[in-house]
Design a protein around this motif. Structure first.
Motif, PDB file in Angstrom:
ATOM      1  N   MET A   1       4.259  11.223 -23.233  1.00 28.35           N
ATOM      2  CA  MET A   1       5.524  10.533 -22.992  1.00 28.35           C
ATOM      3  C   MET A   1       5.491   9.875 -21.623  1.00 28.35           C
ATOM      4  N   ILE A   2       6.335   8.889 -21.424  1.00 28.24           N
ATOM      5  CA  ILE A   2       6.366   8.143 -20.176  1.00 28.24           C
ATOM      6  C   ILE A   2       7.762   8.197 -19.571  1.00 28.24           C
ATOM      7  N   LEU A   3       7.803   8.208 -18.251  1.00 31.99           N
ATOM      8  CA  LEU A   3       9.086   8.221 -17.559  1.00 31.99           C
ATOM      9  C   LEU A   3       9.742   6.852 -17.704  1.00 31.99           C
ATOM     10  N   ALA A   4      10.961   6.832 -18.239  1.00 31.65           N
ATOM     11  CA  ALA A   4      11.661   5.575 -18.488  1.00 31.65           C
ATOM     12  C   ALA A   4      12.246   5.010 -17.195  1.00 31.65           C
ATOM     13  N   LYS A   5      12.555   3.709 -17.257  1.00 30.62           N
ATOM     14  CA  LYS A   5      13.134   3.017 -16.110  1.00 30.62           C
ATOM     15  C   LYS A   5      14.485   2.421 -16.482  1.00 30.62           C
ATOM     16  N   LYS A   6      15.176   1.903 -15.481  1.00 32.38           N
ATOM     17  CA  LYS A   6      16.486   1.298 -15.697  1.00 32.38           C
ATOM     18  C   LYS A   6      16.401   0.172 -16.726  1.00 32.38           C
ATOM     19  N   GLU A   7      15.281  -0.547 -16.725  1.00 32.81           N
ATOM     20  CA  GLU A   7      15.105  -1.671 -17.635  1.00 32.81           C
ATOM     21  C   GLU A   7      15.033  -1.231 -19.104  1.00 32.81           C
ATOM     22  N   ASP A   8      14.870   0.061 -19.344  1.00 32.41           N
ATOM     23  CA  ASP A   8      14.762   0.580 -20.705  1.00 32.41           C
ATOM     24  C   ASP A   8      16.120   0.957 -21.299  1.00 32.41           C
ATOM     25  N   LYS A   9      17.205   0.706 -20.588  1.00 32.82           N
ATOM     26  CA  LYS A   9      18.524   1.148 -21.047  1.00 32.82           C
ATOM     27  C   LYS A   9      18.868   0.577 -22.423  1.00 32.82           C
ATOM     28  N   VAL A  47      22.184   7.541 -19.672  1.00 33.02           N
ATOM     29  CA  VAL A  47      20.982   6.996 -19.029  1.00 33.02           C
ATOM     30  C   VAL A  47      21.126   7.013 -17.509  1.00 33.02           C
ATOM     31  N   ASP A  48      22.286   6.634 -17.009  1.00 32.25           N
ATOM     32  CA  ASP A  48      22.495   6.628 -15.551  1.00 32.25           C
ATOM     33  C   ASP A  48      22.319   8.026 -14.969  1.00 32.25           C
ATOM     34  N   ILE A  49      22.870   9.043 -15.640  1.00 33.59           N
ATOM     35  CA  ILE A  49      22.720  10.426 -15.175  1.00 33.59           C
ATOM     36  C   ILE A  49      21.257  10.846 -15.229  1.00 33.59           C
ATOM     37  N   ALA A  50      20.603  10.544 -16.356  1.00 36.13           N
ATOM     38  CA  ALA A  50      19.217  10.961 -16.544  1.00 36.13           C
ATOM     39  C   ALA A  50      18.280  10.292 -15.540  1.00 36.13           C
ATOM     40  N   LEU A  51      18.504   9.004 -15.267  1.00 39.28           N
ATOM     41  CA  LEU A  51      17.664   8.308 -14.300  1.00 39.28           C
ATOM     42  C   LEU A  51      17.812   8.893 -12.906  1.00 39.28           C
ATOM     43  N   SER A  52      19.024   9.282 -12.556  1.00 38.60           N
ATOM     44  CA  SER A  52      19.247   9.847 -11.222  1.00 38.60           C
ATOM     45  C   SER A  52      18.551  11.193 -11.053  1.00 38.60           C
ATOM     46  N   ARG A  53      18.214  11.838 -12.169  1.00 39.72           N
ATOM     47  CA  ARG A  53      17.544  13.138 -12.125  1.00 39.72           C
ATOM     48  C   ARG A  53      16.070  13.042 -12.557  1.00 39.72           C
ATOM     49  N   ASN A  54      15.576  11.830 -12.722  1.00 41.65           N
ATOM     50  CA  ASN A  54      14.190  11.623 -13.180  1.00 41.65           C
ATOM     51  C   ASN A  54      13.907  12.404 -14.460  1.00 41.65           C
ATOM     52  N   GLY A  55      14.863  12.351 -15.402  1.00 44.32           N
ATOM     53  CA  GLY A  55      14.722  13.136 -16.613  1.00 44.32           C
ATOM     54  C   GLY A  55      14.751  12.330 -17.895  1.00 44.32           C
ATOM     55  N   LEU A  56      14.570  11.010 -17.803  1.00 42.10           N
ATOM     56  CA  LEU A  56      14.619  10.158 -18.984  1.00 42.10           C
ATOM     57  C   LEU A  56      13.197   9.758 -19.381  1.00 42.10           C
ATOM     58  N   TYR A  57      12.793  10.177 -20.586  1.00 37.95           N
ATOM     59  CA  TYR A  57      11.438   9.920 -21.050  1.00 37.95           C
ATOM     60  C   TYR A  57      11.458   9.154 -22.373  1.00 37.95           C
ATOM     61  N   LEU A  58      10.447   8.322 -22.557  1.00 37.41           N
ATOM     62  CA  LEU A  58      10.206   7.641 -23.822  1.00 37.41           C
ATOM     63  C   LEU A  58       8.891   8.146 -24.400  1.00 37.41           C
ATOM     64  N   SER A  59       8.816   8.179 -25.730  1.00 39.48           N
ATOM     65  CA  SER A  59       7.554   8.527 -26.379  1.00 39.48           C
ATOM     66  C   SER A  59       6.534   7.419 -26.109  1.00 39.48           C
ATOM     67  N   ALA A  60       5.273   7.722 -26.335  1.00 35.51           N
ATOM     68  CA  ALA A  60       4.217   6.743 -26.073  1.00 35.51           C
ATOM     69  C   ALA A  60       4.411   5.463 -26.873  1.00 35.51           C
ATOM     70  N   ASP A  61       4.964   5.579 -28.091  1.00 38.03           N
ATOM     71  CA  ASP A  61       5.204   4.387 -28.904  1.00 38.03           C
ATOM     72  C   ASP A  61       6.573   3.759 -28.662  1.00 38.03           C
ATOM     73  N   ARG A  62       7.345   4.330 -27.717  1.00 34.75           N
ATOM     74  CA  ARG A  62       8.654   3.824 -27.312  1.00 34.75           C
ATOM     75  C   ARG A  62       9.668   3.848 -28.470  1.00 34.75           C
ATOM     76  N   GLN A  63       9.506   4.795 -29.380  1.00 36.28           N
ATOM     77  CA  GLN A  63      10.432   4.950 -30.495  1.00 36.28           C
ATOM     78  C   GLN A  63      11.239   6.240 -30.399  1.00 36.28           C
ATOM     79  N   GLY A  64      10.991   7.020 -29.372  1.00 37.21           N
ATOM     80  CA  GLY A  64      11.709   8.277 -29.183  1.00 37.21           C
ATOM     81  C   GLY A  64      12.193   8.432 -27.759  1.00 37.21           C
ATOM     82  N   VAL A  65      13.296   9.147 -27.598  1.00 35.01           N
ATOM     83  CA  VAL A  65      13.893   9.400 -26.282  1.00 35.01           C
ATOM     84  C   VAL A  65      14.045  10.900 -26.078  1.00 35.01           C
TER      85      VAL A  65
END
Length: 203
Positions: A1-9, A47-65
């Motif tokens: 999984m990859i750490l998501a960014k604000k642009e992924d909202k 998403v805003d809460i999760a980003l502030s805690r570095n806790g928002l992840y996407l699956s490798a294929d970007r189909q899961g959160v």
């Protein structure tokens, strides 16, 4: 999984819309009308809460959160509580608001979450990711994260079949409650169970 960014909202919002369309807890919170607008607002807040805690992840294929963070980070600060109130007034079914407050208070009282535990706040897969490796891959990545941090995992679900799936992967149901329209199952996976399950490979 990859750490998501604000642009992924926007991507997260779309996955939420697909994943929670038939979720009884979400339907109770948001109601049947204006689903797209309300789920987008809720997802934006989350998403805003999760980003502030570095806790928002996407699956490798970007189909899961996967939204997960240390139990010590779960409590909201004053600014976040104001945003939560504003979100609730715009998103939640207002005729249910007092019942929602009672349910959430009871859920909090039953949740066993300590500092150092990993709390799964949201776990969602798009329609495209269903039936494939997305969901299982995210679980495997979650187990590796927990093992790396030497942490237990805490999660909740309001869908009985999800409880069965969690239990297949070593979670235990330590508590459950029944609301007027849906159940809530409180799940926990110990560090020992995580280490035991790590050699498994999903197919």
């Amino acid at each position: 999984m990859i750490l998501a960014k604000k642009e992924d909202k926007a991507l997260v919002q779309e996955i939420f819309k697909q994943a929670f369309v038939s979720n009884p807890h979400m339907r109770f919170l948001l109601g049947e009308k204006h689903w797209d607008r309300r789920i987008n607002l809720l997802a934006s807040y989350v998403v805003d809460i999760a980003l502030s805690r570095n806790g928002l992840y996407l699956s490798a294929d970007r189909q899961g959160v996967l939204i997960v963070f240390d139990g010590a980070q779960f409590e909201l600060n004053a600014k976040e509580k104001r945003k939560q109130l504003w979100m609730a007034l715009r998103c939640f079914e207002l005729r249910h608001i007092f019942q929602i407050m009672r349910i959430e208070k009871k859920v909090k009282s039953k949740r066993v979450l300590g500092a150092g535990d990993l709390y799964v706040w949201f776990y969602a897969v798009s329609d495209m990711g269903l039936g494939g490796k997305t969901a299982r891959g995210l679980l495997q990545d979650l187990f590796h994260l927990a093992n790396k941090q030497q942490a237990a995992i805490v999660a909740e679900t309001s869908i009985a079949r999800n409880r069965i799936i969690y239990e297949r992967y070593g979670f235990e149901t330590y508590e459950q409650m029944q609301t007027s329209t849906f159940p809530i199952f409180f799940m926990r996976k110990s560090l020992k169970a995580i280490i035991f399950k790590l050699p498994l490979r999903f197919s």
